[in-house]
Each structure stands twice: as C-alpha cells, then as structure tokens.
Enzyme design. Structure first.
Site, PDB file in Angstrom:
ATOM      1  N   ASN A 113      14.836  53.169  55.751  1.00  0.00           N
ATOM      2  CA  ASN A 113      16.222  53.347  56.142  1.00  0.00           C
ATOM      3  C   ASN A 113      17.141  53.290  54.925  1.00  0.00           C
ATOM      4  O   ASN A 113      17.138  52.301  54.189  1.00  0.00           O
ATOM      5  CB  ASN A 113      16.610  52.236  57.122  1.00  0.00           C
ATOM      6  CG  ASN A 113      18.069  52.281  57.506  1.00  0.00           C
ATOM      7  OD1 ASN A 113      18.556  53.288  57.984  1.00  0.00           O
ATOM      8  ND2 ASN A 113      18.771  51.180  57.261  1.00  0.00           N
ATOM      9  N   GLU A 114      17.880  54.365  54.699  1.00  0.00           N
ATOM     10  CA  GLU A 114      18.953  54.419  53.701  1.00  0.00           C
ATOM     11  C   GLU A 114      18.563  53.953  52.303  1.00  0.00           C
ATOM     12  O   GLU A 114      19.166  53.021  51.740  1.00  0.00           O
ATOM     13  CB  GLU A 114      20.182  53.650  54.225  1.00  0.00           C
ATOM     14  CG  GLU A 114      20.674  54.240  55.543  1.00  0.00           C
ATOM     15  CD  GLU A 114      21.994  53.681  56.032  1.00  0.00           C
ATOM     16  OE1 GLU A 114      22.423  52.624  55.535  1.00  0.00           O
ATOM     17  OE2 GLU A 114      22.611  54.313  56.915  1.00  0.00           O
ATOM     18  N   GLU A 155      22.507  59.447  62.074  1.00  0.00           N
ATOM     19  CA  GLU A 155      23.422  58.363  62.454  1.00  0.00           C
ATOM     20  C   GLU A 155      24.821  58.876  62.238  1.00  0.00           C
ATOM     21  O   GLU A 155      25.139  59.389  61.170  1.00  0.00           O
ATOM     22  CB  GLU A 155      23.280  57.135  61.534  1.00  0.00           C
ATOM     23  CG  GLU A 155      22.042  56.334  61.695  1.00  0.00           C
ATOM     24  CD  GLU A 155      22.094  55.060  60.825  1.00  0.00           C
ATOM     25  OE1 GLU A 155      23.168  54.737  60.273  1.00  0.00           O
ATOM     26  OE2 GLU A 155      21.052  54.415  60.692  1.00  0.00           O
TER      27      GLU A 155
END
Ligand SMILES: *[C@@H]1O[C@H](CO)[C@@H](O)[C@H](O)[C@H]1NC(C)=O
Length: 443
Positions: A256-257, A373
C-alpha cells in the site's frame, strides 16, 4: 491515504473449538479448527483449502449441488453461481472473467478482516457493499500494516520475535481473511488483497528494517537490502501459496502506497524512482513464479515522474514513476489514489485532470488502470465531487474505481469512520449505485 487511529475493537472470533458458526470454516488443507457446523448449516467443500458452514441441513441438498432459486437472501442465492468461480484476467485495458467483461467497481474495506467482526457482521457489511453495485472490495490485510506485530495480541498476520517472523494462520490471523473471502463469494464479490503497507500505522515496512537491521534505518532499505527482500519473500510466499487456487481473490497488490520515505522515517539520498521500479519487477515476478492464477498490481498512489514539474504528484520526488511501473511485464494493472488531492486548492478540477492523465497512461500501456482510492473529507461537497469524478471515469474510459471507504451499521454500531466512510442511505452511496450501473453499461 487515510490516517486515523483504528479503534481498539472487541474481538468476536468464531470458536476454533466445538462447532464452527454459520459461514465459518470447517475444513481444508492446514485447517486445525472445528470440523462440524452449528445446527442449520452444513460443512461444504469450496476447494481443497477451504470448507465452509453453509445454510442448510444434511438431510436435504447442499448449496453446492442445488443453489436455491429464491433471491430473497443474497447470501445463499449466489453460493455456487458461476460468478464465484474462475480467475479474473485482463484483456487490453479491461478485466475479464470466464470470457466476459468484469467491471471493476467497488469500495475499500480494510477493516473487514482486521476489525474482529463476527461472521454475521461480515456478511452484513458485504451485503451493504454488494447492494452499492460493487463487484470488488479492496485493500484487505495491509492497508495499515496492522498485521505486523512484535507481541501477539488481537488480530495479527505476522509476528516477529527478534529476527524471525511467523505467519499467523489461526482464527485470529489468516483465518479471518478466510472467513471474509468465503463470505465475499456468497455475495458475488471479489477481493484485492494488499500484501503489505509502506505506512507505519500498525507495523509496515519499517518493522522489517528495525527487526533485521536495527533501528535508525532509512525507509527505502526495504526495497534494496537483500536480507529484508529475502524475509519479505518468505512472508509473501506463505500468504500467496495458501490462496493460490482461491477465485475469491481478484489480485495481489505488493504494498500500500510505497514511497522512498515512510510515514515516520526518511529516505536515503540514493532512493530514486528506479529503486522502487526495480523492487516492483523483482517482487511481482516472484509472485508470478509461485502463483500463475492471480493478477498482480502495485497499490501505489500513481505519482508521475516528470522531472521539473512543479507539482509534487507529477515530479517523481516521492520515488514513484507510474508509467515505468505499469510497463513492468509482471504487473497486470495500474493503481492510483486521490485523497483530498494532497492539499491541492482546486480539488475538483485537479482530481478530474488526475483521472484524465491516468486514463491516458492506461491507453498507452494497454493495461487496465483503476482509481483505487478516492476520498474527500468535506461532506458538504463530497457527493457532487464524486459525481463529477465518476462522470470523468466514464468519459475517459478509465477501467474502474473503488471508493474510500465502505461503512456499515453493524451489531455494535457503525464501522469506524475516519471522516470518509460512506454508509447506506448517504447521498454518496446513491451516487455510487448510479455510477456502478453506468460503468457496467459502458463496458
Ligand atoms: C467545505 O466546502 C464548503 C463549500 O465549498 C466550504 O464552504 C467549507 O468551508 C468547506 N469546509 C471545510 C472544512 O473545508
């Protein structure tokens, strides 16, 4: 993108002794819990790795051989529908399933496997998500690195003791993910599982560095240190091989990210966009070598690398080159995020342009790209902003999108609201329903 403290949640785990509850696991390779089901349910084989207590009685037909014709309860009517079988793949800029278009539309719900919810509540939450028009739920396991712990408490996936780590496959570990996957399939939903997090909210990359190399490391040693890479591969292998034949998982995401710097640690001066692209190549190829069934994505925010551009999101200084990462042959699709547009003043037009620019990159790469997102915290402008962005997803031809984040009213009240949660009845929920229909119609 979202950074609020996760509430400490009361655990309400299915018993691993005695009988499994409705929707609970009751067998499969590696399963050490109960193998009998509570009254009114039957232990039914999903695959070699997973048997589940489905509604029914042993003296009548099981769901797997005779799906009910009633549509009054979504939880049983889709139990053995074709939508629950087969693996999602790609064709050009689109996803496909069993030869037909798979419209990727849905919501993020990192809390599904982490919140300690009962299977009844998990089914309620998934029912709300499915009723929004969603096909897909994203960011299971690791949006917040919550799985990474050094003392065994609550729900966790990876437990460190000194330099060694073990994957928790018990009912308070991957058993929770098993329950979510099985329930999602009952609702005709597939999951994007994020294997790890760059952020340090509840663990994350910096734990590897601290455990294996000692304190004071740069965040980006995670991408380059051979000891860390080997340890991370061991963890990834344990998780991925457990689910290699699981059609309920749509894709793995590496992390994630990711960025050169962490949320509480800094980058070394040697970290550049190529540092992370090299790591992306290594890790995605590794997953493909052990799992040929599932798609692989990155899970990044989608920053472009245009040196000299004055906009942080376009200048490459975070260490992400969206176009280069999408070109990696073992990366099947691209991801990008937009949360309050990172302080951009003209939120709506900035986000609209951000979507347009990623749709262009999608076309150039001829791979799917998803707005994975998006979230606006200002509730007075949120619904109209989402409607504008949804229209741009449709008109640019972008593959699909996932709202941050799903909310439900459960037994003990609403799910955690970080300021972005969308509950049934909210105007954003209705906007998503309309958009899901439009996206499915667009193809
Ligand atoms: C939310 O948006 C409205 C309308 O643009 C604006 O008046 C208000 O100040 C915003 N609220 C915050 C907290 O930014």
């Amino acid at each position: 993108m979202i950074r609020s403290t996760l509430l400490v949640l009361a655990l309400s785990l299915p018993s691993v002794f005695g009988q499994s509850p409705e929707w609970g696991q009751c067998g499969g390779i590696g399963w050490t819990g109960a193998t009998t089901c509570v009254s009114g349910t039957v232990c039914t084989v999903s695959n070699a790795y997973y048997s589940q207590c489905l509604p029914g009685t042993a003296t009548t037909t099981t769901v797997s051989t005779a799906p009910p014709t009633s549509t009054s309860t979504a939880t049983t009517s889709t139990a053995s529908s074709p939508a629950s079988t087969g693996f999602v793949t790609t064709s050009g800029t689109r996803f496909t399933l069993n030869g037909a278009r798979y419209t990727l539309i849905g919501e993020n719900a990192y809390w599904l496997a982490l919140g300690g919810y009962s299977t009844t509540d998990i089914n309620k939450a998934l029912s709300d998500i499915a009723a929004s028009g969603a096909t897909t739920v994203s960011r299971l396991i690791s949006t917040r690195g919550f799985n990474e712990v050094t003392s065994a408490n609550g729900i966790y996936f990876h437990l460190w003791s000194g330099r060694s780590a073990t994957v928790n496959t018990g009912a308070n570990g991957l058993g929770m993910l098993d329950t979510v996957i099985a329930a999602a399939k009952q609702h005709g939903l597939r999951l994007i599982v994020s294997l790890y997090s760059s952020r340090s909210d509840y663990g994350g990359m910096d734990v590897y560095a601290a455990q294996l190399l000692g304190s004071g490391q740069s965040h980006d040693v995670f991408y380059t240190n051979p000891t860390i890479i080997a340890a991370f591969k061991t963890y990834v292998q344990a998780v991925v091989t457990r689910y290699v034949n699981e059609p309920g998982i749509l894709a793995w995401e590496l992390v994630n990210e990711p960025r050169c710097s962490g949320s509480s640690t800094t980058a070394s001066s040697s970290c550049t966009v190529s540092t992370i692209t090299t790591w992306v190549s290594t890790m995605s190829a590794f997953i493909k070598s052990i799992d040929s069934n599932h798609l692989v994505g990155l899970g990044d925010e989608g920053f472009f690398n245009e040196p000299g551009n004055s906009d942080y999101m376009y200048q490459g200084s975070a260490g992400i080159d969206f176009v280069a990462n999408l070109k990696v042959s073992t990366i099947d699709f691209g991801t990008f995020h937009v949360g309050n547009c990172w302080g951009e003043t003209n939120t709506v037009p900035w986000g609209t342009q951000w979507i347009t620019d990623h749709a262009t990159a999608m076309t150039n790469a001829n791979k799917p790209v998803i707005l994975e997102e998006f979230g606006i915290s200002n509730s007075s402008t949120r619904a109209s902003t989402y409607t504008t962005w949804y229209q741009n997803v449709i008109s640019t031809g972008l593959t699909g999108d996932l709202i941050w984040q799903a909310g439900s009213q459960l037994t003990n009240g609403p799910t955690a609201n970080d300021g972005y949660a969308i509950y049934p009845g909210n105007p954003e929920y209705a906007a998503m329903q309309a958009h899901a229909a439009a996206l499915k119609a667009r193809g």
